[in-house]
Design a protein around this motif. Sequence first.
Motif, PDB file in Angstrom:
ATOM      1  N   LEU A 118       0.837  -1.199   0.000  1.00 22.27           N
ATOM      2  CA  LEU A 118       0.000   0.000   0.000  1.00 22.27           C
ATOM      3  C   LEU A 118       0.872   1.249   0.000  1.00 22.27           C
ATOM      4  CD1 LEU A 118      -2.651  -0.904   2.727  1.00 22.27           C
ATOM      5  CD2 LEU A 118      -3.037  -0.761   0.256  1.00 22.27           C
ATOM      6  N   PRO A 119       0.414   2.301  -0.673  1.00 20.54           N
ATOM      7  CA  PRO A 119       1.146   3.571  -0.583  1.00 20.54           C
ATOM      8  C   PRO A 119       1.135   4.066   0.861  1.00 20.54           C
ATOM      9  CG  PRO A 119      -0.592   3.658  -2.261  1.00 20.54           C
ATOM     10  CD  PRO A 119      -0.735   2.359  -1.544  1.00 20.54           C
ATOM     11  N   ALA A 120       2.155   4.799   1.233  1.00 21.79           N
ATOM     12  CA  ALA A 120       2.272   5.277   2.618  1.00 21.79           C
ATOM     13  C   ALA A 120       1.019   6.027   3.062  1.00 21.79           C
ATOM     14  CB  ALA A 120       3.507   6.155   2.761  1.00 21.79           C
ATOM     15  N   GLY A 121       0.422   6.801   2.181  1.00 26.22           N
ATOM     16  CA  GLY A 121      -0.765   7.567   2.541  1.00 26.22           C
ATOM     17  C   GLY A 121      -1.996   6.720   2.789  1.00 26.22           C
ATOM     18  N   ALA A 122      -1.969   5.479   2.327  1.00 23.91           N
ATOM     19  CA  ALA A 122      -3.110   4.586   2.508  1.00 23.91           C
ATOM     20  C   ALA A 122      -3.026   3.818   3.820  1.00 23.91           C
ATOM     21  CB  ALA A 122      -3.207   3.608   1.346  1.00 23.91           C
ATOM     22  N   ARG A 123      -1.886   3.871   4.460  1.00 23.02           N
ATOM     23  CA  ARG A 123      -1.722   3.165   5.732  1.00 23.02           C
ATOM     24  C   ARG A 123      -2.199   4.047   6.876  1.00 23.02           C
ATOM     25  NH1 ARG A 123       1.537  -1.445   5.448  1.00 23.02           N
ATOM     26  NH2 ARG A 123       1.848  -1.335   7.676  1.00 23.02           N
ATOM     27  N   CYS A 124      -2.663   3.414   7.919  1.00 21.40           N
ATOM     28  CA  CYS A 124      -3.095   4.127   9.114  1.00 21.40           C
ATOM     29  C   CYS A 124      -2.641   3.308  10.325  1.00 21.40           C
ATOM     30  CB  CYS A 124      -4.611   4.323   9.094  1.00 21.40           C
ATOM     31  SG  CYS A 124      -5.555   2.790   9.115  1.00 21.40           S
ATOM     32  N   PRO A 125      -2.759   3.863  11.521  1.00 17.53           N
ATOM     33  CA  PRO A 125      -2.321   3.092  12.704  1.00 17.53           C
ATOM     34  C   PRO A 125      -3.023   1.739  12.818  1.00 17.53           C
ATOM     35  CG  PRO A 125      -2.703   5.376  13.304  1.00 17.53           C
ATOM     36  CD  PRO A 125      -3.168   5.222  11.880  1.00 17.53           C
ATOM     37  N   GLN A 126      -4.270   1.656  12.359  1.00 19.21           N
ATOM     38  CA  GLN A 126      -5.002   0.402  12.456  1.00 19.21           C
ATOM     39  C   GLN A 126      -4.440  -0.669  11.521  1.00 19.21           C
ATOM     40  OE1 GLN A 126      -6.451   3.408  12.038  1.00 19.21           O
ATOM     41  NE2 GLN A 126      -8.251   3.601  13.334  1.00 19.21           N
ATOM     42  N   THR A 127      -3.728  -0.241  10.473  1.00 24.30           N
ATOM     43  CA  THR A 127      -3.155  -1.211   9.532  1.00 24.30           C
ATOM     44  C   THR A 127      -2.180  -2.128  10.260  1.00 24.30           C
ATOM     45  OG1 THR A 127      -3.364   0.412   7.754  1.00 24.30           O
ATOM     46  CG2 THR A 127      -1.931  -1.461   7.345  1.00 24.30           C
ATOM     47  N   ASP A 128      -1.277  -1.546  11.029  1.00 26.65           N
ATOM     48  CA  ASP A 128      -0.324  -2.367  11.777  1.00 26.65           C
ATOM     49  C   ASP A 128      -1.020  -3.166  12.872  1.00 26.65           C
ATOM     50  OD1 ASP A 128       1.849  -1.553  10.218  1.00 26.65           O
ATOM     51  OD2 ASP A 128       2.104   0.258  11.419  1.00 26.65           O
TER      52      ASP A 128
END
Length: 151
Positions: A118-128
């Motif tokens: 995913l592009p960095a902008g598509a990641r969020c804290p919930q992703t991890d």
Amino acid sequence: MAPEHSTPALAAAMPGLWRLCVLDVFVGNPDRHIDNLLFRPSELDGRWTFIAIDWGKALWNSGFPSAPVEHVARSGNTAATIAFLRSAGQADPKMTLDVVARLQALRVESLRAHLDQLPAGARCPQTDALVDWWSAQDRLERLQRTLEVLS
């Protein structure tokens, strides 16, 4: 699509809608209804299928993974769609088991590899947090509850 072809195409696509509802229950999407579906031929094989759109109330927006699956399966638009499919004889325990088994077989390494693309902008804290949760026993328990609620 000509009207004489619409009924068979719709009937052929209905099992896919049940599979989608199983996934909706697992990811906590309470909002699966006709306006959140596209009906079109698959790019893979040309068969008519339902394409799910509008996932805005799924995952973290619904309290996933801590919100119980029972809430999605018993109230809201997804519950109404499930009730419709049951009344139409489209609730198939074998398909429910298949979807749950596929989700159970998805390994954390595969999920991590996909999310890493995913592009960095598509990641969020919930992703991890999702990667951590996916490797925990809670995921298996949620899969079991999904199976129980829909069986």
